[in-house]
Design a protein around this motif. Structure first.
Motif, PDB file in Angstrom:
ATOM      1  N   GLY A 155       0.823  -1.198   0.000  1.00 53.66           N
ATOM      2  CA  GLY A 155       0.000   0.000   0.000  1.00 53.66           C
ATOM      3  C   GLY A 155       0.856   1.247   0.000  1.00 53.66           C
ATOM      4  N   GLU A 156       0.321   2.320   0.549  1.00 54.64           N
ATOM      5  CA  GLU A 156       1.047   3.581   0.596  1.00 54.64           C
ATOM      6  C   GLU A 156       0.639   4.363   1.836  1.00 54.64           C
ATOM      7  OE1 GLU A 156       0.053   6.459  -2.391  1.00 54.64           O
ATOM      8  OE2 GLU A 156      -1.952   5.607  -2.663  1.00 54.64           O
ATOM      9  N   LEU A 157       1.468   5.364   2.170  1.00 53.28           N
ATOM     10  CA  LEU A 157       1.182   6.246   3.289  1.00 53.28           C
ATOM     11  C   LEU A 157       0.525   7.513   2.762  1.00 53.28           C
ATOM     12  CD1 LEU A 157       4.464   5.858   5.360  1.00 53.28           C
ATOM     13  CD2 LEU A 157       2.305   4.663   5.655  1.00 53.28           C
ATOM     14  N   ASN A 210       0.464  18.105   8.080  1.00 58.04           N
ATOM     15  CA  ASN A 210       0.679  17.724   9.477  1.00 58.04           C
ATOM     16  C   ASN A 210       0.847  16.213   9.494  1.00 58.04           C
ATOM     17  OD1 ASN A 210       0.580  17.049  12.180  1.00 58.04           O
ATOM     18  ND2 ASN A 210      -1.011  18.520  12.684  1.00 58.04           N
ATOM     19  N   ALA A 211       2.112  15.741   9.631  1.00 55.76           N
ATOM     20  CA  ALA A 211       2.424  14.315   9.493  1.00 55.76           C
ATOM     21  C   ALA A 211       2.605  13.620  10.834  1.00 55.76           C
ATOM     22  CB  ALA A 211       3.695  14.141   8.654  1.00 55.76           C
ATOM     23  N   ALA A 212       2.057  14.207  11.931  1.00 55.45           N
ATOM     24  CA  ALA A 212       2.200  13.563  13.244  1.00 55.45           C
ATOM     25  C   ALA A 212       1.535  12.193  13.268  1.00 55.45           C
ATOM     26  CB  ALA A 212       1.613  14.455  14.332  1.00 55.45           C
ATOM     27  N   THR A 213       0.473  12.044  12.502  1.00 58.95           N
ATOM     28  CA  THR A 213      -0.194  10.750  12.318  1.00 58.95           C
ATOM     29  C   THR A 213      -0.521  10.593  10.840  1.00 58.95           C
ATOM     30  OG1 THR A 213      -1.182  10.771  14.533  1.00 58.95           O
ATOM     31  CG2 THR A 213      -2.171   9.307  12.922  1.00 58.95           C
ATOM     32  N   LEU A 214      -0.128   9.456  10.283  1.00 57.46           N
ATOM     33  CA  LEU A 214      -0.423   9.166   8.881  1.00 57.46           C
ATOM     34  C   LEU A 214      -1.348   7.961   8.789  1.00 57.46           C
ATOM     35  CD1 LEU A 214       3.083   9.638   7.229  1.00 57.46           C
ATOM     36  CD2 LEU A 214       1.233  11.296   7.413  1.00 57.46           C
ATOM     37  N   TRP A 215      -1.837   7.724   7.614  1.00 55.81           N
ATOM     38  CA  TRP A 215      -2.621   6.526   7.347  1.00 55.81           C
ATOM     39  C   TRP A 215      -1.813   5.584   6.462  1.00 55.81           C
ATOM     40  CZ3 TRP A 215      -8.375   8.021   5.938  1.00 55.81           C
ATOM     41  CH2 TRP A 215      -8.994   8.553   7.080  1.00 55.81           C
ATOM     42  N   PHE A 216      -1.807   4.306   6.857  1.00 53.31           N
ATOM     43  CA  PHE A 216      -1.297   3.250   5.985  1.00 53.31           C
ATOM     44  C   PHE A 216      -2.508   2.630   5.311  1.00 53.31           C
ATOM     45  CE2 PHE A 216       0.099  -1.432   5.923  1.00 53.31           C
ATOM     46  CZ  PHE A 216       0.505  -1.345   4.603  1.00 53.31           C
ATOM     47  N   VAL A 217      -2.649   2.893   4.016  1.00 57.26           N
ATOM     48  CA  VAL A 217      -3.748   2.324   3.243  1.00 57.26           C
ATOM     49  C   VAL A 217      -3.232   1.058   2.571  1.00 57.26           C
ATOM     50  CG1 VAL A 217      -5.448   2.708   1.432  1.00 57.26           C
ATOM     51  CG2 VAL A 217      -4.703   4.621   2.866  1.00 57.26           C
ATOM     52  N   ALA A 218      -3.590  -0.075   3.154  1.00 59.12           N
ATOM     53  CA  ALA A 218      -3.123  -1.369   2.659  1.00 59.12           C
ATOM     54  C   ALA A 218      -4.104  -1.903   1.625  1.00 59.12           C
ATOM     55  CB  ALA A 218      -2.972  -2.356   3.807  1.00 59.12           C
ATOM     56  N   ARG A 219      -3.555  -2.505   0.580  1.00 57.43           N
ATOM     57  CA  ARG A 219      -4.371  -3.118  -0.473  1.00 57.43           C
ATOM     58  C   ARG A 219      -4.300  -4.634  -0.310  1.00 57.43           C
ATOM     59  NH1 ARG A 219      -7.476   1.000  -2.396  1.00 57.43           N
ATOM     60  NH2 ARG A 219      -6.213   2.890  -2.524  1.00 57.43           N
ATOM     61  N   VAL A 220      -5.319  -5.197   0.301  1.00 54.70           N
ATOM     62  CA  VAL A 220      -5.345  -6.629   0.593  1.00 54.70           C
ATOM     63  C   VAL A 220      -5.874  -7.378  -0.627  1.00 54.70           C
ATOM     64  CG1 VAL A 220      -6.304  -8.409   2.090  1.00 54.70           C
ATOM     65  CG2 VAL A 220      -5.704  -6.170   3.033  1.00 54.70           C
ATOM     66  N   PRO A 233       1.233   6.254  14.106  1.00 56.16           N
ATOM     67  CA  PRO A 233       1.885   7.371  14.792  1.00 56.16           C
ATOM     68  C   PRO A 233       3.228   7.689  14.136  1.00 56.16           C
ATOM     69  CG  PRO A 233       1.094   5.727  16.364  1.00 56.16           C
ATOM     70  CD  PRO A 233       0.988   5.115  15.002  1.00 56.16           C
ATOM     71  N   ASN A 234       3.517   8.963  13.973  1.00 59.68           N
ATOM     72  CA  ASN A 234       4.742   9.379  13.289  1.00 59.68           C
ATOM     73  C   ASN A 234       5.346  10.599  14.011  1.00 59.68           C
ATOM     74  OD1 ASN A 234       6.709   9.381  11.204  1.00 59.68           O
ATOM     75  ND2 ASN A 234       5.526  10.854  10.023  1.00 59.68           N
ATOM     76  N   PRO A 235       5.672  10.440  15.314  1.00 59.54           N
ATOM     77  CA  PRO A 235       6.082  11.605  16.103  1.00 59.54           C
ATOM     78  C   PRO A 235       7.375  12.252  15.630  1.00 59.54           C
ATOM     79  CG  PRO A 235       6.456   9.564  17.323  1.00 59.54           C
ATOM     80  CD  PRO A 235       5.661   9.202  16.105  1.00 59.54           C
ATOM     81  N   ASP A 236       8.290  11.463  15.088  1.00 61.27           N
ATOM     82  CA  ASP A 236       9.562  12.046  14.640  1.00 61.27           C
ATOM     83  C   ASP A 236       9.560  12.393  13.147  1.00 61.27           C
ATOM     84  OD1 ASP A 236       9.487   9.496  13.679  1.00 61.27           O
ATOM     85  OD2 ASP A 236      11.404   8.849  14.534  1.00 61.27           O
ATOM     86  N   ARG A 237       8.408  12.252  12.490  1.00 64.69           N
ATOM     87  CA  ARG A 237       8.236  12.611  11.070  1.00 64.69           C
ATOM     88  C   ARG A 237       9.168  11.822  10.156  1.00 64.69           C
ATOM     89  NH1 ARG A 237       5.371  15.414  14.708  1.00 64.69           N
ATOM     90  NH2 ARG A 237       4.213  17.192  13.852  1.00 64.69           N
ATOM     91  N   THR A 238       9.542  10.610  10.551  1.00 64.63           N
ATOM     92  CA  THR A 238      10.393   9.775   9.697  1.00 64.63           C
ATOM     93  C   THR A 238       9.640   9.341   8.444  1.00 64.63           C
ATOM     94  OG1 THR A 238      11.621   8.962  11.600  1.00 64.63           O
ATOM     95  CG2 THR A 238      11.761   7.662   9.587  1.00 64.63           C
ATOM     96  N   LEU A 239       8.388   8.977   8.605  1.00 67.13           N
ATOM     97  CA  LEU A 239       7.576   8.527   7.479  1.00 67.13           C
ATOM     98  C   LEU A 239       7.058   9.742   6.712  1.00 67.13           C
ATOM     99  CD1 LEU A 239       5.582   5.730   9.324  1.00 67.13           C
ATOM    100  CD2 LEU A 239       7.567   5.455   7.829  1.00 67.13           C
ATOM    101  N   LYS A 240       6.981   9.591   5.397  1.00 67.50           N
ATOM    102  CA  LYS A 240       6.576  10.693   4.526  1.00 67.50           C
ATOM    103  C   LYS A 240       5.310  10.325   3.751  1.00 67.50           C
ATOM    104  CE  LYS A 240      10.510  12.536   5.752  1.00 67.50           C
ATOM    105  NZ  LYS A 240      10.540  13.574   6.823  1.00 67.50           N
ATOM    106  N   VAL A 241       4.483  11.329   3.533  1.00 65.13           N
ATOM    107  CA  VAL A 241       3.288  11.125   2.720  1.00 65.13           C
ATOM    108  C   VAL A 241       3.708  10.705   1.305  1.00 65.13           C
ATOM    109  CG1 VAL A 241       1.294  12.271   1.684  1.00 65.13           C
ATOM    110  CG2 VAL A 241       1.943  12.787   4.043  1.00 65.13           C
ATOM    111  N   GLY A 242       3.055   9.677   0.798  1.00 66.37           N
ATOM    112  CA  GLY A 242       3.351   9.190  -0.547  1.00 66.37           C
ATOM    113  C   GLY A 242       4.305   8.017  -0.590  1.00 66.37           C
TER     114      GLY A 242
END
Length: 505
Positions: A191-193, A343-353, A404-413
Motif C-alpha cells: 500500500g502507501e502512506l 501535518n504528518a504527526a499521524t499518517l494513514w497506511f492504506v493497505a491493499r489486501v 503514529p509518526n512523532p519524529d516525522r520519519t515517514l513521509k506522505v506518498g
C-alpha cells in the motif's frame, strides 16, 4: 591397524562429544564440530565471545605441520577480540595436560603449534585473558593419529560455504539463534502512506491580487501554526474581489443597524427590517465563501487589514510547508494555489489486501510494514476502516490503519509493503525476519555450521510480526542463522567473495 584406528576414532569422537555436551555445554554455550581433511574445526560461545578454531591433522609425536588458527569474535558488534594472552591446553586420553601459548598473528587471530604425545581422542581447552578478565573455554574433542597412513584413511567433510573470520569482520555481520515463538497469523499486503483528512491542505487565494509579505517569509520545510499569516494579498480589482465583498458586508451591517433604529421608532415596518437583515446575511455568506470572517468590523475583517484593504492568507492547520507556489510581487488569480501544508504527526497506511484474503477481513487486528529505502519495520495497531468493495481494477480491498509518526520519519506518498495481522497466533520455530533472503522467488536463509562455514537452506516462511518470522522447514530450534551479511555469504557460495588480505582462514 589403520582401519581399526579410524573406527576407534569415529566411535570415540561421538562418545566424547556426547559426554562433553552433557557435562559442560550448559555452562559455556553452544558447540559445533567439523572434521576437515583429517583436521577439523571447533566453535564455542562463552560470555559474549565466539571461539572458532581450525586445526590440521595431528600425528602422535610430531609437531603440527600447520598452526592451529584461533579466531576470537565479540558477538556484540561482531568485531575481533584482542586478547592479552591465549593458551591452548591439550588434555590427553590419560588425563595428562600440555599447555601451548598462542602467538598473536593479527587482531582477533592467534596461532598455536602443539606436539601431541599419544594417539587417541584429546580434549582442547582455551584460556584467555581479555582486558584483565580470565576466560576458560572447553572447546571439545579432536583426534590424534598414530601415523600419516591413518590420516589418509580418515573420513573428511567440509562445510558447503566458507567465509573466513577476517572477511566476516570486514563488513556488518551478525547471527541469531532460531527460537520458538508465538506469532499472529498474517496475510501479505502492499500500500502507501497518505495524510488523513485535514492532515494535508492546499492553501489557495480567495481573491485576485498581488502577493506581499509581512514578517517572516515562509517556504518549504518551515513549521507554521494554525491561523498564522503566510502572506498578504493586495486586491487588484473591485469586481467580485475581497475588498468589494467586504465593503458589501460593512454596508449591509450599517443598513441593518439603521433599520433596527427606525423600526424601534416606528418609522418602518417589520417587513423592511427583515429585508435589511436578509441582505446582511447574503453579504456575510458571500464574504465567508472567499475566506472572510463576517461580523468583525474594525482593525480586521476576515483576516484582512481594513485600512489597507489587504487580505491575510492564513494557515488553516499546524504543520510543515511542503510547497510554496507564489513569490513576492507575483500576481495570483482567484483560486490560485499558494501553499501546501502537511501535518504528518499521524499518517494513514492504506493497505491493499488481495481479494482472495477478503474473507479474513473481520479478523484484522493490526499490521506491520516497511517502506522503500528503509528496512525498519513499522507497526500499526489501530484499524480505522475496512473497505466494503473490491477494487475492480487491481482486485484488492482497502484497509486503513493509523500510524503514529512523532519524529516525522515517514513521509506522505511512501510506498509500503508488509503483512496484515490476524487474530489467531501460531507457535513454531522462528528466525529474525532479516535472516530471510528472497533469491529468485525463494525464501533462503544461511545457517552457521562452524565459525567460518555456512549452509544455504530454502525455508517455508509463515506468519511474521515484522521482527520474527515462523519457518516450518529448513532450520531447527537452536541453530544460528545469519541476520546481517547474508549477501556476502551468498557471494562466497558462488566463489566470488574475495578474501580481505589474501589469507584463507
Amino acid at each position: 591397524m589403520t582401519r581399526n584406528l579410524v573406527q576407534i576414532w569415529i566411535l570415540g569422537s561421538l562418545a566424547a562429544l556426547g559426554s562433553w555436551a552433557c557435562g559442560e555445554a550448559a555452562d559455556v554455550g553452544q558447540e559445533a564440530h567439523d572434521v576437515l581433511e583429517g583436521g577439523g574445526s571447533l566453535t564455542r560461545l562463552a560470555d559474549g565471545i565466539e571461539l572458532f578454531v581450525e586445526y590440521p591433522h595431528q600425528v602422535e609425536g610430531l609437531e603440527s605441520e600447520e598452526p592451529w588458527e584461533i579466531h576470537l569474535t565479540r558477538q556484540e558488534g561482531w568485531r575481533p577480540v584482542e586478547a592479552d594472552a591465549v593458551t591452548l591446553t591439550m588434555i590427553g586420553p590419560s588425563g595428562a595436560r600440555r599447555n601451548v601459548s598462542a602467538e598473536d598473528e593479527a587482531p582477533g587471530i592467534y596461532e598455536a603449534v602443539p606436539t601431541p604425545t599419544a594417539a587417541g581422542i584429546w580434549q582442547a581447552e582455551f584460556s584467555l585473558r581479555v582486558e584483565g578478565r580470565e576466560y576458560t573455554i572447553l572447546a571439545g574433542p579432536f583426534v590424534v593419529f598414530a601415523s600419516e597412513e591413518d590420516v589418509e584413511a580418515a573420513p573428511a567433510t567440509t562445510g558447503p560455504i566458507a567465509l573466513s573470520k577476517q572477511e566476516q569482520w570486514s563488513f556488518p555481520f551478525g547471527v541469531a539463534v532460531a527460537e520458538e515463538r508465538e506469532i499472529p497469523a498474517s496475510i501479505p499486503a502492499a500500500g502507501e502512506l497518505v495524510a488523513p483528512p485535514g492532515g494535508l491542505v492546499q492553501v489557495s487565494a480567495p481573491v485576485a491580487g498581488l502577493v506581499r509579505v509581512e514578517g517572516p517569509s515562509f517556504g518549504p520545510g518551515d513549521f507554521v501554526r494554525a491561523g498564522q499569516t503566510l502572506a498578504l494579498i493586495a486586491p487588484i480589482s473591485l469586481d467580485n474581489s475581497y475588498a468589494r465583498t467586504r465593503a458589501d458586508v460593512v454596508a449591509a451591517e450599517r443598513e441593518a443597524e439603521r433599520a433596527e433604529g427606525l423600526f424601534e421608532a416606528g418609522a418602518i415596518s417589520a417587513r423592511r427590517l427583515e429585508e435589511a437583515r436578509r441582505d446582511l446575511n447574503v453579504a456575510e455568506a458571500a464574504f465567508e465563501a472567499i475566506g472572510g470572517t463576517p461580523g468583525s468590523v474594525g482593525d480586521s475583517v476576515g483576516g484582512g487589514d481594513l485600512d489597507s484593504g489587504l487580505y491575510r492568507l492564513r494557515s488553516p492547520i499546524s504543520g510543515v510547508i511542503t510547497a510554496r507556489e507564489v513569490a513576492l510581487g507575483q500576481q495570483i488569480d482567484i483560486g490560485g494555489h499558494a501553499f501546501t501544508i502537511v501535518n504528518a504527526a499521524t499518517l494513514w497506511f492504506v493497505a491493499r489486501v488481495p481479494a482472495r484474503y477478503a474473507p479474513e477481513a473481520n479478523r484484522i487486528r493490526g499490521a506491520w510494514f516497511t517502506v522503500e529505502g528503509d528496512a525498519s519495520a513499522y507497526t500499526a495497531s489501530r484499524v480505522l476502516s475496512v473497505g466494503s468493495v473490491i477494487d475492480p481494477d487491481n482486485r484488492t480491498l482497502p484497509v486503513r490503519f493509523a500510524v503514529p509518526n512523532p519524529d516525522r520519519t515517514l513521509k506522505v506518498g511512501m510506498l509500503a509493503e508488509g503483512r496484515i495481522l490476524l487474530g489467531d497466533p501460531q507457535r513454531g520455530v522462528a528466525v529474525p525476519t532479516a535472516a530471510i533472503q528472497n533469491e529468485n522467488g525463494l525464501s533462503v536463509i544461511y545457517v552457521k555450521v562452524t565459525g567460518s562455514t555456512f549452509e544455504r537452506r530454502v525455508v517455508d516462511a509463515g506468519a511474521s510480526d515484522g521482527s520474527w518470522t515462523l519457518v516450518s522447514s529448513g532450520v531447527d530450534l537452536g541453530e544460528e542463522v545469519v541476520t546481517a551479511g547474508a549477501y556476502q555469504v551468498s557471494l562466497a557460495s558462488l566463489g566470488t567473495s574475495a578474501p580481505s588480505d589474501g589469507h584463507g582462514h
